[in-house]
Design a protein around this motif. Structure first.
Motif, PDB file in Angstrom:
ATOM      1  N   ALA A 246      41.998  34.860  40.843  1.00  0.00           N
ATOM      2  CA  ALA A 246      40.928  34.058  40.911  1.00  0.00           C
ATOM      3  C   ALA A 246      41.277  32.812  40.509  1.00  0.00           C
ATOM      4  N   SER A 247      42.440  32.596  40.222  1.00  0.00           N
ATOM      5  CA  SER A 247      43.451  31.000  39.997  1.00  0.00           C
ATOM      6  C   SER A 247      44.105  30.761  41.378  1.00  0.00           C
ATOM      7  N   VAL A 248      43.739  31.632  41.838  1.00  0.00           N
ATOM      8  CA  VAL A 248      45.094  31.146  43.813  1.00  0.00           C
ATOM      9  C   VAL A 248      43.263  30.847  44.400  1.00  0.00           C
ATOM     10  N   PHE A 249      42.503  31.760  43.957  1.00  0.00           N
ATOM     11  CA  PHE A 249      40.942  31.401  44.819  1.00  0.00           C
ATOM     12  C   PHE A 249      41.029  29.516  44.543  1.00  0.00           C
ATOM     13  N   ARG A 250      40.786  29.526  43.409  1.00  0.00           N
ATOM     14  CA  ARG A 250      40.222  28.274  43.584  1.00  0.00           C
ATOM     15  C   ARG A 250      40.984  27.366  43.708  1.00  0.00           C
ATOM     16  N   ARG A 251      42.675  27.099  43.587  1.00  0.00           N
ATOM     17  CA  ARG A 251      43.384  26.462  43.469  1.00  0.00           C
ATOM     18  C   ARG A 251      43.432  25.818  45.214  1.00  0.00           C
ATOM     19  N   GLN A 252      43.217  27.273  46.062  1.00  0.00           N
ATOM     20  CA  GLN A 252      43.815  26.806  47.429  1.00  0.00           C
ATOM     21  C   GLN A 252      41.862  27.151  48.196  1.00  0.00           C
TER      22      GLN A 252
END
Length: 325
Positions: A246-252
């Protein structure tokens, strides 16, 4: 449940067919776990069969067809649509391609790869594509389709032998063994410009190695999570997968495309068959099958496939294939 008794005589608009090849696919585990099939039901499975007796117009004894006999030697078939939206039966011409390919590279497997790579992720020249379970049936096709579209393709597989097959036989640019102690570092070295498209078949540690390499606005096609199919903790594998990234999906700003092949049959099946047949004729797509003999060996072969013991598209040869020398 395995059935080995001859089925009843065909009724009106039916035919009796003999199973030659049974396709083993990870999704079958999910059907059982979800309760779509009760204990005692014949296990679902796509098949290549030969007509034994026919009361269905246009079909005669000896014809070869794609259908869904499931895990049994014989089946009664009428015209219909299976759970994935495929019309059946579909006549097969052995002079065009080996009949086994109807449940492989020229079947649902190939369309799954085509839909995930070409339709959902729309690969662009020079992008980096990573495919997990890359030596399996879907993975082989997905990587080669990405190569045809001018991408750098990195495969993740379970053994050095499989990795060598990907680079030496299928033309992948690099391959990484998921069992390597340095898997994450090796994957990073194989993807110096990051990852633009990820074809997800596995989940787990393979997926966790991909996450830090995802580029901005990269795309993921979520085909399966083989590593999670045996979980018994009650947690939904898809939810765990999304929480992990989730955090990677949001950031990228990552696009995630759940892949259900049934959504592509009506609009893409004919185009896929034409393109794939052309690619195969031109030598741009090769494939490997892992054919195991005997219906009684299907359970063991299925478990072996889920643990990565297969090498290529997994099939059970239930009976003699008259088209093979």
């Amino acid at each position: 449940m395995l059935h080995d008794e001859l089925a009843a005589d065909p009724g009106p608009n039916q035919m009796l067919v003999r199973t030659i090849y049974l396709s083993l696919d990870p999704y079958q585990w999910g059907r059982r776990r979800s309760g779509m099939e009760a204990v005692g039901d014949v296990c679902h499975g796509r098949t290549v069969s030969q007509v034994v007796a026919s009361n269905l117009a246009g079909y005669a004894p000896g014809d070869y067809v794609f259908n869904t006999n499931g895990w049994q030697d014989y089946g009664l078939v009428g015209e219909g649509i299976d759970v994935f939206g495929y019309m059946f039966p579909r006549r097969l011409d052995p002079s065009v391609a080996p009949i086994s390919t109807a449940v492989g590279i020229l079947g649902m497997l190939g369309l799954t790869a085509y839909a995930g790579v070409k339709v959902q992720c729309q690969p662009q020249l020079g992008e980096t594509v990573v495919v997990s379970a890359a030596s399996g049936g879907v993975g082989q096709a997905a990587g080669q389709i990405a190569k045809i579209h001018g991408c750098r393709v990195v495969g993740v597989a379970g053994t050095p032998e499989k990795c060598a097959f990907l680079t030496e036989e299928l033309g992948f640019d690099a391959a990484v063994c998921r069992r390597s102690a340095d898997y994450a570092a090796e994957l990073a070295r194989a993807c110096p410009d990051g990852i633009d498209i990820y074809f997800e078949n596995v989940g787990g540690d393979v997926y966790e190695g991909v996450l830090p390499l995802l580029n901005r606005r990269s795309r993921i096609t979520l085909c399966g999570m083989i590593s999670q199919y045996g979980n018994t903790d009650g947690r939904d594998a898809g939810e765990v997968w999304r929480e992990t990234g989730a955090s990677v999906f949001r950031r990228q700003d990552v696009e995630v495309h759940p892949l259900a092949v049934r959504n592509f049959v009506a609009d893409w099946q004919d185009r896929f068959l034409t393109e794939m047949a052309g690619w195969m004729a031109d030598g741009l797509v090769k494939y490997r099958e892992d054919i195991r003999p005997g219906l009684e060996n299907a359970p063991a072969a299925f478990a072996d496939m889920l643990s990565g013991g297969n090498f290529g598209k997994t099939l059970i040869q239930v009976s003699e294939d008259p088209t093979r020398e």
